[in-house]
Structure formats: C-alpha cells, structure tokens
Enzyme design. Structure first.
Site, PDB file in Angstrom:
ATOM      1  N   LYS A  84       6.208  -4.786   1.025  1.00  0.00           N
ATOM      2  CA  LYS A  84       5.780  -3.771   0.067  1.00  0.00           C
ATOM      3  C   LYS A  84       6.900  -3.587  -0.941  1.00  0.00           C
ATOM      4  CE  LYS A  84       2.226  -1.112  -0.718  1.00  0.00           C
ATOM      5  NZ  LYS A  84       0.803  -1.287  -0.410  1.00  0.00           N
ATOM      6  N   ASP A 138      -0.980  -1.719  -6.100  1.00  0.00           N
ATOM      7  CA  ASP A 138      -1.081  -0.509  -5.269  1.00  0.00           C
ATOM      8  C   ASP A 138      -1.128   0.653  -6.268  1.00  0.00           C
ATOM      9  OD1 ASP A 138      -0.754   0.451  -2.266  1.00  0.00           O
ATOM     10  OD2 ASP A 138       0.517   1.794  -3.413  1.00  0.00           O
TER      11      ASP A 138
END
Ligand code: NDP
Length: 449
Positions: free
Chosen positions: A130, A170
């Site tokens: 991430k 995201d």
C-alpha cells in the site's frame, strides 16, 4: 512467547505495540487478525517455530520519500510519499495508492497488512502493499494534480515494476491520477508495461476495473443472503461514501433490485427515501467523478434531505454498506443499526467498523462481512488487468464480470469453510484463517527468509 509452543494474544500485541509505537490503525488491524488466527496457530506449532505471525506483521520493506511540487502560482510544496511493500510471499506486491491529508505510516501499514489476507483470498497470485501521500487533491487544479503525480512517480518508479510491485488506486486516486502516474512512468523508463492497474481502457485498463470493488461488494452481500435463503430484492440499503467504491456498490445493488436510500461524503449524507435509480446514478457519477462536486448538490437536484456532518447509520435499513473510510461505524452506530432491524453489513471500505462495533454485530448474530472479503473484487479485477497486460489482450465485459462474480462466490465459500460456527458464519474468522493459511504455508516453504 519465548520458545514455548503457545502464543498469547495480549503478550503478542504488547510486543507489536512496543515495536510500532503510536500506529493505532496498524495495531487495530493486527489485533483483529491475531485474535482469530492465534488459536489456529497454537494448534499448529510449525507456525510458532517459524515465527510466521511475527514475520507476517513486519513489512518486507517501507519506503518513505519527499515529494516536491510547484503549484499554479509558483509556490513550492513538500509532501511525504510512502510505499509499504508488505509481503511478496504469494506474488508481487499489489495494493492501492491513497492521496489524503490523513495519510501516515500507521494507516498505510494497516492497509498493507489487510491487503495480505485480501489478496490471498482472491485465489490470484498477488502479494500485498500500500502506498500514498499526505497530499490533498481537493481544491487543486488539474495541472497541480498532474505535477504532484509526476513528482510522486519520479521517486516511486524506482521501487516498482510489473513483476515487483503493481500499485492501483484508493482514496483520492482514480483514473485521472493513475493516468498521470502511468504517463510519467512510461516517460522515465521508455517502457509500456503493466506497472499500474486501474488504467483507462485506451491504454491497457480492464473493463469492469472501475466498478469492480463496488460490484464485488454487492455480489458478496448477495452470496451471504443466498446462503441464508434470502436475496436482495426490495431490501433497503444504506450506503456511505460517494467515491469509486460507494457509487458502484450502489449501482449494482440497484441493478439487483435493492433500494439504495443514502450516500455521503465528508460533509454529510443525503437521504432519498424513494431510492436512487439509473437517472440519479448518472447524475451523481457525473457530479462526483467529473465535476468533483459535493453530495449536498444531489439533495438540491432531487429535493431530498441533506444531513450536514452526519453519518447515515441512523436511517432504518435492511442492509448497510460502509464504503467511505476506516473507522466510520462505532459501537453506538452499530447498536443503532441493529436496533433498527439491519440484517447484514458488507464493508466496501477497509476497516470501516471499529472492533467494539464488530462485536455488536457478532453478538446480534447479523451477517457481517469484513472488507478483506467483501471488497476484494477491486484487487481481483486488478489481477485480471495484469493478466490481460501480460497476454497483450483485452477481455470482454461479460467475461470479466463473470470471473469477478466467480471469485466473490469463491471467497464467500472460503469464509464458510473456515468460519462456520454453531448456527452462524463468522466471516471475520473465515476470511482471516483462509487468507492466513495460504500465505503462511508459502512462507514456511521458503525457509528462513
Ligand atoms: P474515493 O476517494 O473514490 O472516495 C472516498 C469517499 O469517502 C468520498 O465520498 C469521500 O468524501 C469519503 N471520505 C473519505 N475520507 C472520509 C472521511 N475521513 N470521513 C468521511 N468521508 C470520507 O475512494 P474509494 O471509493 O476508492 O475508497 C473508499 C474506501 O474503499 C477506502 O477505505 C478504500 O481503502 C477502500 N477500497 C477501495 C478500493 C478501490 O478499488 N478503489 C478497493 C478496496 C477498498 P470526500 O469526497 O468528501 O472526501
């Protein structure tokens, strides 16, 4: 723990917190997983000897870097960029990039850790990662966003690659930002390669990728209801958020004959008791994706109520879909949902439900799907985008949608296999154990690395 053949949850967490001070979101995510996998690990000492849980909670690598960019007036700004390469045990690092002022190491470590289990559940060969930056795209001009994305990618490009690490979008990172970053990578490396997913269709994107997380979330809910002999028809749904995940969760729910009555953003929520329809969806997608407007404009357009600075969980519903951000349902919200007759919750966002709220759902024995299971559709179609890029092919819409549906059904089955309890499916336990086992066994096979 020492070398004794048992791990104790409190002891494990004390050491994890000591090693990662102040990272509260990361502690929260690990605690949830550890609570369900430690009993399993204690029955299987091979995982204890090899310190699998300790290794799984320590990212392979964390990269933190400076991102310098110039705004339209010539002022220079400095942001902080990150990439947490969590685990490549079962495939190259894979996970989104978030641009939001709240981004910090704790949030990215929690997201990367969750991604390990999610990606494992998809059945596709993808590791976890991430990244992001504390950059706020809100209120920035197109050019400013472009310059930021280019500066961010100039550094990030040194750490990623189609067989190494393949980021996606995201919060705050949609097709526009992915396009700017892909363009910069291509320029720097003189290479057209599938280094990012969530690309536009014109240059290697996959059909249904944009919709995948939301569609997958609706499919997962459908699976849960079906398993109990029910369906989505006529069910009143409360959805939070109005970004990528929320909008396509709502769109699919409507297509499956459910009634969506709320959406929200960080300024409040709208309640449309008549339910959204195709025309209203088209309006809101245009408003939020292209005009970058506020949700209150929907209320004006369709003459319904807007509740400033409020969350939608007080609206009576059959089904709830938290699709905005982490920790958006607290204990009080959960109790309100249960009291008002909510039968099931499927998370579109990552970790939107606080631990005490999860307990409320479990105690009330309502269906509750954690994000790592119910929002895995996005990364699953990202995996398909990678395959299509490698094969230099583009699959049709129906084909991708069918595969997505199949994967969501498979994840649901894995949750049942590992999470069935007396008269109740514990989807948290099921998702954690199924996700854990695959990654843990790969790590055991590699020896001490
Ligand atoms: P978007 O940026 O497209 O949308 C985010 C939405 O949530 C917006 O409506 C935003 O409102 C709202 N929001 C964000 N932060 C807050 C906050 N602190 N309080 C209240 N509302 C907030 O993001 P996505 O839809 O992509 O992501 C939403 C969630 O889904 C995240 O948890 C993400 O990690 C998760 N997820 C996303 C995937 C994807 O494929 N994109 C895949 C799997 C999970 P506003 O516009 O006012 O900021």
């Amino acid at each position: 723990m020492g070398d004794k053949l048992q791990i104790d949850l409190d002891d494990f967490m004390t050491r994890l917190i000591g090693r990662n001070p102040g990272e509260t979101e990361f502690h929260q995510a690990v605690h949830e997983v550890a609570g369900t996998v430690i009993p399993y690990i204690n029955e299987n000492p091979k995982y204890i000897h090899s310190r699998i849980l300790e290794r799984m909670t320590e990212p392979d690598r964390t990269i933190i870097f400076r991102v310098c960019w110039e705004d339209d007036t010539g002022r220079i700004h400095v942001n902080r960029g990150y990439r947490v390469q969590f685990s490549n045990a079962i495939g190259p690092y894979k996970g989104g990039i978030r641009f939001h002022p709240s981004v910090n190491l704790s949030i990215l470590k929690f997201l990367g850790f969750e991604q390990t289990f999610k990606n494992s559940l998809t059945t596709l060969p993808m590791g976890s990662g991430k990244g992001g930056a504390d950059f706020d795209p809100k209120g920035k001009s197109e050019r400013e966003v472009m310059r930021f994305c280019q500066a961010f990618m100039t550094e990030l490009s040194q750490h990623i690659g189609p067989n190494v690490d393949i980021p996606a979008g995201d919060i705050g990172v949609g097709t526009r930002e992915i396009s700017f970053m892909f363009g910069q990578y291509k320029r720097l490396f003189n290479e057209f390669t599938g280094v990012l997913t969530g690309k536009a269709l014109e240059y290697g994107g996959s059909l249904i990728r944009k919709e995948a997380t939301g569609y997958g979330c609706a499919y997962f809910m459908e699976e849960m209801l079906k398993h109990k002999g029910g369906d989505l028809k006529g069910k009143v749904c409360v959805v939070s958020g109005s970004g990528n995940v929320a909008l396509y969760t709502a769109e699919k729910l409507i297509q499956l004959d459910a009634k969506v009555v709320t959406l929200s953003d960080s300024s409040g929520f709208i309640h449309d008791p008549d339910g959204l329809n195709e025309e209203k969806m088209a309006y809101i997608i245009e408003l939020k994706t292209f005009k970058r407007g506020r949700i209150s404009e929907y209320a004006k357009e369709f003459k319904c109520k807007f509740y400033p600075d409020k969350k939608p969980w007080g609206i009576p519903c059959d089904l709830a879909f938290p699709c905005a951000t982490q920790n958006e349902i607290d204990e009080k919200d959960a109790k309100t949902l249960v009291k008002n007759g909510c039968q099931a919750v499927a998370e579109g966002a990552n970790m939107p439900t606080l631990a005490e709220a999860v307990e409320v759902f479990h105690d009330a024995q309502i269906l509750y799907a954690p994000g790592k299971a119910s929002n895995a559709g996005g990364v699953a179609v990202s995996g398909m985008e990678m395959t299509q890029n490698t094969m230099h092919m583009a699959w049709g819409q129906e084909d991708v949608d069918l595969q997505l549906r199949g994967i969501m059904s498979d994840i649901h089955q894995q949750c049942i296999n590992f999470g069935a309890e007396e008269g109740y499916i514990n989807y948290v336990k099921g998702a954690n154990l199924a996700g854990f086992k695959k990654v843990a066994n790969a790590m055991l096979a590699y020896g001490v690395v």
